[in-house]
Motif scaffolding. Sequence first.
Motif, PDB file in Angstrom:
ATOM      1  N   LEU A  48       0.830  -1.199   0.000  1.00  0.00           N
ATOM      2  CA  LEU A  48       0.000   0.000   0.000  1.00  0.00           C
ATOM      3  C   LEU A  48       0.865   1.250   0.000  1.00  0.00           C
ATOM      4  N   SER A  49       1.942   1.233   0.782  1.00  0.00           N
ATOM      5  CA  SER A  49       2.849   2.381   0.828  1.00  0.00           C
ATOM      6  C   SER A  49       3.467   2.641  -0.545  1.00  0.00           C
ATOM      7  N   ARG A  50       3.837   1.557  -1.251  1.00  0.00           N
ATOM      8  CA  ARG A  50       4.390   1.719  -2.598  1.00  0.00           C
ATOM      9  C   ARG A  50       3.349   2.310  -3.545  1.00  0.00           C
ATOM     10  N   MET A  51       2.115   1.812  -3.465  1.00  0.00           N
ATOM     11  CA  MET A  51       1.059   2.305  -4.354  1.00  0.00           C
ATOM     12  C   MET A  51       0.770   3.784  -4.079  1.00  0.00           C
ATOM     13  N   MET A  52       0.730   4.170  -2.798  1.00  0.00           N
ATOM     14  CA  MET A  52       0.484   5.562  -2.458  1.00  0.00           C
ATOM     15  C   MET A  52       1.650   6.441  -2.878  1.00  0.00           C
ATOM     16  N   GLY A  53       2.856   5.926  -2.761  1.00  0.00           N
ATOM     17  CA  GLY A  53       4.023   6.691  -3.173  1.00  0.00           C
ATOM     18  C   GLY A  53       3.995   7.019  -4.651  1.00  0.00           C
ATOM     19  N   THR A  54       3.521   6.061  -5.466  1.00  0.00           N
ATOM     20  CA  THR A  54       3.387   6.297  -6.904  1.00  0.00           C
ATOM     21  C   THR A  54       2.329   7.348  -7.177  1.00  0.00           C
ATOM     22  N   ALA A  55       1.208   7.274  -6.442  1.00  0.00           N
ATOM     23  CA  ALA A  55       0.134   8.247  -6.642  1.00  0.00           C
ATOM     24  C   ALA A  55       0.565   9.651  -6.257  1.00  0.00           C
ATOM     25  N   ALA A  56       1.450   9.762  -5.267  1.00  0.00           N
ATOM     26  CA  ALA A  56       1.880  11.072  -4.777  1.00  0.00           C
ATOM     27  C   ALA A  56       3.105  11.605  -5.506  1.00  0.00           C
ATOM     28  N   GLN A  57       3.589  10.904  -6.556  1.00  0.00           N
ATOM     29  CA  GLN A  57       4.827  11.295  -7.219  1.00  0.00           C
ATOM     30  C   GLN A  57       4.799  12.735  -7.723  1.00  0.00           C
ATOM     31  N   PRO A  58       3.742  13.167  -8.436  1.00  0.00           N
ATOM     32  CA  PRO A  58       3.733  14.583  -8.855  1.00  0.00           C
ATOM     33  C   PRO A  58       3.772  15.542  -7.670  1.00  0.00           C
ATOM     34  N   LEU A  59       3.161  15.156  -6.575  1.00  0.00           N
ATOM     35  CA  LEU A  59       3.190  15.988  -5.372  1.00  0.00           C
ATOM     36  C   LEU A  59       4.614  16.141  -4.870  1.00  0.00           C
ATOM     37  N   LEU A  60       5.353  15.028  -4.840  1.00  0.00           N
ATOM     38  CA  LEU A  60       6.700  15.072  -4.314  1.00  0.00           C
ATOM     39  C   LEU A  60       7.656  15.807  -5.241  1.00  0.00           C
ATOM     40  N   GLU A  61       7.283  15.950  -6.516  1.00  0.00           N
ATOM     41  CA  GLU A  61       8.116  16.688  -7.448  1.00  0.00           C
ATOM     42  C   GLU A  61       7.931  18.195  -7.317  1.00  0.00           C
ATOM     43  N   GLY A  62       6.975  18.614  -6.467  1.00  0.00           N
ATOM     44  CA  GLY A  62       6.815  20.036  -6.196  1.00  0.00           C
ATOM     45  C   GLY A  62       5.862  20.760  -7.122  1.00  0.00           C
ATOM     46  N   HIS A  63       5.058  20.031  -7.912  1.00  0.00           N
ATOM     47  CA  HIS A  63       4.078  20.688  -8.765  1.00  0.00           C
ATOM     48  C   HIS A  63       2.957  21.280  -7.918  1.00  0.00           C
ATOM     49  N   LEU A  64       2.346  22.353  -8.425  1.00  0.00           N
ATOM     50  CA  LEU A  64       1.224  22.945  -7.715  1.00  0.00           C
ATOM     51  C   LEU A  64       0.088  21.944  -7.634  1.00  0.00           C
ATOM     52  N   ARG A  65      -0.411  21.723  -6.441  1.00  0.00           N
ATOM     53  CA  ARG A  65      -1.515  20.791  -6.242  1.00  0.00           C
ATOM     54  C   ARG A  65      -2.566  21.417  -5.334  1.00  0.00           C
ATOM     55  N   PHE A  66      -3.816  21.229  -5.685  1.00  0.00           N
ATOM     56  CA  PHE A  66      -4.903  21.526  -4.782  1.00  0.00           C
ATOM     57  C   PHE A  66      -5.370  20.202  -4.199  1.00  0.00           C
TER      58      PHE A  66
END
Length: 431
Positions: free
Chosen positions: A93-111
Amino acid sequence: MSLPFGNLDTTFERFLQELPADYRELAIEFKAFTRSRKIKTPGQLMQVVMGYCGLDAVLRETAGNFTLLEERISDTAIHHRLKACVPWVKALLSRMMGTAAQPLLEGHLRFLIVDGSTVQGPGAKGTWYRLHLAIDLVKLHLVQVQVSDAHTGEHFSHYPFQDGDVVVADRGYNQAPMWIDQADRGVGLVVRYNPQGLNLYDAAGQKIDLEAPLKATVETERRRPVRGRNQHQEFIEGHLHACRLPPAQAAEARRRARAEAKKAGRQIRPRTLALAEWVLIFTTVPPAVLPTATVMALYRVRWQVELAIKRLKSILNIDRLRARKDGRLADLYLHGKLLYAWVVEKRARRRCGDDWNRLDHPRRATPWRIWKLLHQELTVAIRGVNQWNLNRWAACVDVMQERPRRRSLQTLPDRVGHLIAYCQANGISNI
């Protein structure tokens, strides 16, 4: 030329392809799979986990399904194997969530929208567990879900926010220390303000009285700069946006406030009734970027996280927990169900496209029916009905039968049975 019957995408092998590629190695690393006996591969073990967690099959049903697929196994053996799978499922589950959050971790603007919900077993009188959920407000993708005990409240620390994110949250996150921590990390906040639980201050450090100016104004929208303060006298700068409710909604808000006060056994204050007519939003985003009308409209879209929680509960049945509170099976069930939800989410994106349900475009569909249809499809894959060996049907029934217990299963009285047998033997059709 006609195509062959059958959809290869409904096989469990395709389900496994939705998981991280190293799921087999992780099963061995976390000692979920230690030796090949009746359950011979990590893939078969995952099929058992998904039968119990994803499809809500009880232990004996899970044992019966496995008996038809592979070989006879008892529910006790299933129980022991499932308990060992908790660290493995959490890692996946942690791996799957990490993939989903990848754009977030790259610093893109997110709402992002965040919220919490509760889970309890049948007949429970209180909360057993809490879910803490974050979704992408533009694409409506799941970003983060965390399971905690009943004593862990809603807090921004549950989520992987990054510099530049804008987070929309309800009044459960109405805490100045929380706001200050996130502002220091560059996270923008749009939070429903609860004037009963937190004071706001002006630039001189004086407590702001909201009741008098709001009661005196005839305007429907107001905004003013404010400051929040924590116990260390540290301040956070922001703006408070106020929007007056229409008369019917204002009357309903006052009714709810009176009902809550009555339920709590206290007298309602005039200030509470006066402020109930207003929607109050605190934000650290400058009004030049998000004016009052936009802030209010953005907060109304927060309802999407409620719909995401409803999908988890109404379609995937995450709140139908059958295991004992604080037991390993309960831990497995909740995290296994979330892993299943991530597979549903991933398959929906693969089938419909990554941007099919964006909120920044006109929409013609919602995820509800898509999730429901994919849940039905994955049920076929996990059950593996096409691979059942019906020669093992008797063994399947045997592993699913009731155990000896004090109260036996209901049967007809002996005399009625003898009467039926006598009538059949003598050709008697009525008594």
